[in-house]
Design a protein around this motif. Structure first.
Motif, PDB file in Angstrom:
ATOM      1  N   ALA A   1       0.832  -1.200   0.000  1.00  0.00           N
ATOM      2  CA  ALA A   1       0.000   0.000   0.000  1.00  0.00           C
ATOM      3  C   ALA A   1       0.869   1.253   0.000  1.00  0.00           C
ATOM      4  N   ARG A   2       1.944   1.212   0.785  1.00  0.00           N
ATOM      5  CA  ARG A   2       2.852   2.362   0.825  1.00  0.00           C
ATOM      6  C   ARG A   2       3.498   2.586  -0.537  1.00  0.00           C
ATOM      7  N   ALA A   3       3.908   1.509  -1.178  1.00  0.00           N
ATOM      8  CA  ALA A   3       4.546   1.645  -2.493  1.00  0.00           C
ATOM      9  C   ALA A   3       3.604   2.306  -3.490  1.00  0.00           C
ATOM     10  N   LEU A   4       2.323   1.895  -3.465  1.00  0.00           N
ATOM     11  CA  LEU A   4       1.360   2.491  -4.403  1.00  0.00           C
ATOM     12  C   LEU A   4       1.082   3.946  -4.030  1.00  0.00           C
ATOM     13  N   ALA A   5       0.955   4.224  -2.738  1.00  0.00           N
ATOM     14  CA  ALA A   5       0.655   5.594  -2.312  1.00  0.00           C
ATOM     15  C   ALA A   5       1.799   6.536  -2.648  1.00  0.00           C
ATOM     16  N   GLN A   6       3.027   6.038  -2.563  1.00  0.00           N
ATOM     17  CA  GLN A   6       4.168   6.939  -2.761  1.00  0.00           C
ATOM     18  C   GLN A   6       4.614   7.030  -4.211  1.00  0.00           C
ATOM     19  N   ASP A   7       4.553   5.918  -4.925  1.00  0.00           N
ATOM     20  CA  ASP A   7       5.099   5.933  -6.283  1.00  0.00           C
ATOM     21  C   ASP A   7       4.102   5.531  -7.353  1.00  0.00           C
ATOM     22  N   GLY A   8       2.878   5.192  -6.935  1.00  0.00           N
ATOM     23  CA  GLY A   8       1.852   4.855  -7.887  1.00  0.00           C
ATOM     24  C   GLY A   8       2.067   3.503  -8.535  1.00  0.00           C
ATOM     25  N   PRO A   9       1.142   3.082  -9.396  1.00  0.00           N
ATOM     26  CA  PRO A   9      -0.113   3.767  -9.700  1.00  0.00           C
ATOM     27  C   PRO A   9      -1.073   3.704  -8.512  1.00  0.00           C
ATOM     28  N   LEU A  10      -1.708   4.841  -8.216  1.00  0.00           N
ATOM     29  CA  LEU A  10      -2.589   4.924  -7.063  1.00  0.00           C
ATOM     30  C   LEU A  10      -4.048   4.864  -7.523  1.00  0.00           C
ATOM     31  N   PRO A  11      -4.745   3.786  -7.213  1.00  0.00           N
ATOM     32  CA  PRO A  11      -6.158   3.702  -7.614  1.00  0.00           C
ATOM     33  C   PRO A  11      -7.020   4.638  -6.765  1.00  0.00           C
ATOM     34  N   ALA A  12      -8.274   4.857  -7.190  1.00  0.00           N
ATOM     35  CA  ALA A  12      -9.182   5.749  -6.451  1.00  0.00           C
ATOM     36  C   ALA A  12      -9.512   5.169  -5.081  1.00  0.00           C
ATOM     37  N   VAL A  13      -9.656   3.847  -5.017  1.00  0.00           N
ATOM     38  CA  VAL A  13      -9.910   3.152  -3.755  1.00  0.00           C
ATOM     39  C   VAL A  13      -8.733   2.222  -3.498  1.00  0.00           C
ATOM     40  N   LEU A  14      -8.190   2.251  -2.284  1.00  0.00           N
ATOM     41  CA  LEU A  14      -7.126   1.325  -1.918  1.00  0.00           C
ATOM     42  C   LEU A  14      -7.313   0.946  -0.458  1.00  0.00           C
ATOM     43  N   ARG A  15      -7.563  -0.321  -0.210  1.00  0.00           N
ATOM     44  CA  ARG A  15      -7.794  -0.808   1.148  1.00  0.00           C
ATOM     45  C   ARG A  15      -7.088  -2.135   1.292  1.00  0.00           C
ATOM     46  N   CYS A  16      -6.607  -2.435   2.496  1.00  0.00           N
ATOM     47  CA  CYS A  16      -6.172  -3.812   2.713  1.00  0.00           C
ATOM     48  C   CYS A  16      -6.452  -4.264   4.120  1.00  0.00           C
ATOM     49  N   SER A  17      -6.984  -5.469   4.205  1.00  0.00           N
ATOM     50  CA  SER A  17      -7.426  -6.068   5.459  1.00  0.00           C
ATOM     51  C   SER A  17      -6.291  -6.846   6.089  1.00  0.00           C
ATOM     52  N   ASP A  18      -6.293  -6.898   7.425  1.00  0.00           N
ATOM     53  CA  ASP A  18      -5.318  -7.773   8.075  1.00  0.00           C
ATOM     54  C   ASP A  18      -5.794  -9.224   7.961  1.00  0.00           C
ATOM     55  N   GLU A  19      -5.001 -10.133   8.510  1.00  0.00           N
ATOM     56  CA  GLU A  19      -5.275 -11.558   8.317  1.00  0.00           C
ATOM     57  C   GLU A  19      -6.661 -11.933   8.847  1.00  0.00           C
ATOM     58  N   LEU A  20      -6.977 -11.457  10.059  1.00  0.00           N
ATOM     59  CA  LEU A  20      -8.234 -11.873  10.678  1.00  0.00           C
ATOM     60  C   LEU A  20      -9.432 -11.300   9.916  1.00  0.00           C
ATOM     61  N   GLU A  21      -9.352 -10.028   9.520  1.00  0.00           N
ATOM     62  CA  GLU A  21     -10.468  -9.441   8.757  1.00  0.00           C
ATOM     63  C   GLU A  21     -10.638 -10.169   7.426  1.00  0.00           C
ATOM     64  N   THR A  22      -9.513 -10.537   6.816  1.00  0.00           N
ATOM     65  CA  THR A  22      -9.575 -11.282   5.556  1.00  0.00           C
ATOM     66  C   THR A  22     -10.304 -12.608   5.756  1.00  0.00           C
ATOM     67  N   THR A  23      -9.959 -13.305   6.836  1.00  0.00           N
ATOM     68  CA  THR A  23     -10.587 -14.596   7.109  1.00  0.00           C
ATOM     69  C   THR A  23     -12.076 -14.445   7.393  1.00  0.00           C
ATOM     70  N   VAL A  24     -12.418 -13.490   8.280  1.00  0.00           N
ATOM     71  CA  VAL A  24     -13.825 -13.316   8.665  1.00  0.00           C
ATOM     72  C   VAL A  24     -14.657 -12.938   7.443  1.00  0.00           C
TER      73      VAL A  24
END
Lengths: 517, 517
Positions: free
Chosen positions: A291-314
């Motif tokens: 996420a940091r790589a995209l935010a700093q150097d792109g390409p940066l999409p309009a929406v960018l989210r990432c879940s941790d392991e537990l949220e991903t599982t649930v």
């Protein structure tokens, strides 16, 4: 309990599958709660006849009936909902005032200042930080000033791509009005279905597509603000170096410094194409780095989210899928060519960062569910679960430690109360210098669930402060965040805000007890 | 006249070719002026021994010699320079204080508050709006607090890409310090060679590459501000919804609300490639439309400027070239791939907008000359010409009318004084909703060139206000813009600023007469 204190469209209410109920019981010890009180206890209306006559002289619509008062009795935090479910409507206003326009707002404020009546400005009523609970102490009463009748699109300039809305326009209506002329605002917070343009401004709202369209404060070109001392009309150019940016005093002022009655915003042509894609990263550390790589150097999409392991599982379990690692969602919007170009660049970039493409289905699933969480909360509360969110933002170098500290504080506090929780987290907004973290907590309700949550929330707030992060990325201060907010802006910061308030609201009637310590 | 009041590096002083002198004489009636006064008349130093002892107790470096006082006697507006050339140094401070660090700044402010000494915070000394001319009325004296010794890079966080500078670091030194670690700030205003990081913040500076790197206020992550009432430390996350953005009160505060002692800024990796290209558009209307198209729908280069017909012609003549239409300069920066991609997209887009490619030479010429204008002004003033700039910003829909109104106001005022001018203009900064206009005026000096320019400037200011535009896009308010600024923020806006000032500077010692009416 008022229907207004369940979320949104009743036809979209969620019923928990039996399997989920069983899981909540076995995994978290969730038990069926006491049934909600059938009628919440409203305090007797407290305004004198003289005060009421002054309000009626100032405004064409003044209501004191139980239904109106109850509908404005609280915001939408879990604590607000638990209190109403327990029959506690102590914070209900004495009257609900619905001015027709800016001038009526001004007249109402004058009447309230003259009679020392506290004013809660009410937009969509979606505060989750106690922003709608004004102090009564020392006031002749409390009124909710509901801006629903300030519902017009005043002006659209297609050349400069700006639109001026009255503050009470709800977000879906604003999008409808803009779509008629081929434009969008692009502001889609989870409160979208109920929240208003004025509320977005007053709370520094951030939408889910903030990387593409900006946060709401970045969209604001101009503001019209009514105060007991007079009206401010700010913002006459795309940028100015004419002194401090006074708009930034009212963005985030949460009704304590003035009533925002009109907002001029930057608009964009409706994007003809969009593509929402999912990606799997090995773990949350890898997802954060990507996420940091995209935010700093792109390409940066309009929406960018990432879940941790537990949220991903649930999330995967609730979708009936299996999952490992961490899910990232990227939403690309623009012309067909732009979308294709960004999608291709993103695929190449994320491959280099360890991202495994999952195609469009996870993106579509996220789009379908993006406004569903508040409905789900109602069902979980019905089932006896405690569910609430905590959010913050930190610089990238501090993000991993902040994540661990807040998660652990929530888990430790709730486990210590005999209700070990699930704590899920995702990165919800990214910047070149850092990102926000959005935690969702699910546990069994204790006997006093309000006290239970307040203890956990205090532990999380202390962990955020100790990490050097901010107490809120986009929920605002309200009453709930004041202790940490005071430390964040310091003694002189508080002095500045108090001075501004004294200048604009010498009687102190605007949302007393909210924002300002 | 002090050498400090000629611009920059003496070895780069410009000598006007005889042809230009002849042209100035024949076209504009420019005559050789009276030679500058050899020594400017300094007022006698006005501080009491007791006040001076208090300052010396607070700060390790206090100077009262003529050289130091004269070097801090004025900013860099043409009026400032004309006054000094005429031997008028009435605004010189009584002493020049150079604190070593934040704590010494705090001590100096306390001493000044205790002794009612007015404080002019001095960074690069490049104000062109009278921002360094504090009022003496009612004060025991005036001191310049020169921040040159606050010259360190305090911290660089390569992960979050932020850097914390002390306020007195000059822009070229900041770029040097960042370059050692592979980063750049990307902030290149015309004042670059002399201006400081703190000055950029205090005046809401905009650099020439603002489309690519943002304006300075957009780069600021955090601020440390010393005030007579205490210190503020603002900005602990990439974004916060914790109340109003108090940083925005100090950005643009021009030394009137506090002394900015540290600035944390967003930084970027030094771009490995850049390509600066020129384009010809048929006329200024077409160039404006093309600039709007790029600002709104891209591709948006880091630098985007376009000159009107007269500026295009004058620049071409001075380069020994011929020109018709209007010159647009686009500067693209990034990786080799990014630069190639944007250049290709730009070529296609501008072709559709009537842009004729002129290749890299006009871009290189612009890069060579980008910091040269202040040197040229010294030479023109020596030759008896009046030369000064006026700038504003307006929404796109108002831009053509604003352009015509300001140009006509300047031309009419100066022609009416018997000195018909050349008025050149370019769009210098673009936004989705509008752009800035930067006017350069050249005429013969009248007998009283200060009064001559003040009349023209007032006419321009009135035209800007009547057009609904802002009195300044990036020069700031200072003393010169106060009448229009007051109208721009209105009675309540002024009341807010006064209230903030009272809270932080109860004795009113910070830059009295600047910013606040």
């Amino acid at each position: 309990m008022s229907a207004a204190h369940r979320w949104g469209d009743p036809s979209r209410a969620v019923t928990l599958p039996d399997g989920v109920r069983t899981l909540l019981a076995s995994a978290l010890g969730v038990r069926e709660p006491h049934p909600p009180a059938s009628v919440a206890a409203l305090p007797p209306p407290g305004l004198s006849d003289r005060a009421l006559r002054a309000l009626e002289a100032a405004c064409s619509q003044v209501r004191t009936d139980d239904q109106a008062r109850l509908a404005h009795a609280a915001g939408m935090s879990t604590v607000d909902l638990l209190r109403l479910r327990a029959g506690d409507a102590a914070d209900a206003p004495d009257a609900v005032i619905a001015p027709a326009d800016h001038d009526e707002v001004t007249d109402v404020l004058a009447a309230c200042a003259a009679h020392r009546i506290a004013v809660v400005t009410f937009g969509g009523g979606t505060s989750v930080v106690g922003g709608l609970r004004a102090s009564r102490d020392g006031y002749a009463g409390v009124v909710a000033v509901d801006l629903a009748r300030l519902g017009r699109l005043r002006h659209l300039d297609p050349v400069s791509r700006t639109a001026t809305f009255e503050a009470g326009v709800r977000a879906p209506r604003a999008e409808e009005l803009l779509a008629e002329q081929g434009f969008t605002l692009g502001h889609f917070p989870q409160s979208f279905e109920r929240a208003t343009i004025g509320g977005f401004a007053a709370t520094r709202s951030s939408g889910q597509a903030s990387s593409g369209y900006g946060r709401f404060d970045q969209m604001v070109v101009g503001l019209r603000v009514a105060t007991p001392s007079g009206t401010l009309h700010l913002g006459r150019a795309p940028h100015t170096a004419a002194g401090p940016d006074l708009r930034q005093l009212f963005l985030g002022s949460e009704g304590a410094l003035g009533v925002i009655t009109e907002v001029t915003v930057q608009i964009r042509p409706t994007p003809p194409a969009r593509r929402y894609l999912g990606w799997r990263l090995a773990d949350f550390a890898a997802a954060t780095e990507a996420a940091r790589a995209l935010a700093q150097d792109g390409p940066l999409p309009a929406v960018l989210r990432c879940s941790d392991e537990l949220e991903t599982t649930v999330n995967a379990v609730s979708e009936g899928a299996s999952a490992d690692g961490c899910l990232m969602i990227t939403g690309i919007e623009g012309t067909e060519d732009e979308v294709a170009g960004v999608a291709s660049a993103l695929t190449e970039r994320l491959a280099g960062l360890g991202g495994q493409p999952l195609g469009e289905e996870p993106g579509q699933a996220w789009l379908r569910g993006r406004f569903a969480a508040p409905y789900l909360r109602d069902a979980l509360l019905d089932a006896g679960a405690l569910v609430e969110t905590v959010e913050t933002a930190a610089f990238w170098s501090a993000l991993p430690a902040t994540y661990a500290a807040v998660r652990d504080a929530l888990a430790t506090s709730l486990a210590g109360q005999g209700t070990p929780p699930l704590v899920l987290c995702h990165i919800s907004h990214v910047y070149s210098s850092g990102a926000s973290l959005y935690f969702t907590v699910v546990a069994a309700q204790a006997d006093d669930p309000v006290a239970q949550w307040q203890a956990a929330k205090a532990a999380a707030g202390d962990a955020i402060a100790a990490s050097g992060a901010t107490i809120t990325h986009h929920h605002g201060v309200g009453r709930d965040h004041i202790p940490w907010y005071r430390d964040e802006i310091g003694h002189e910061g508080v002095a500045v805000l108090r001075a501004v308030k004294r200048a604009l609201d010498p009687e102190g009637v605007l949302n007393p007890g909210v924002l300002l310590p």
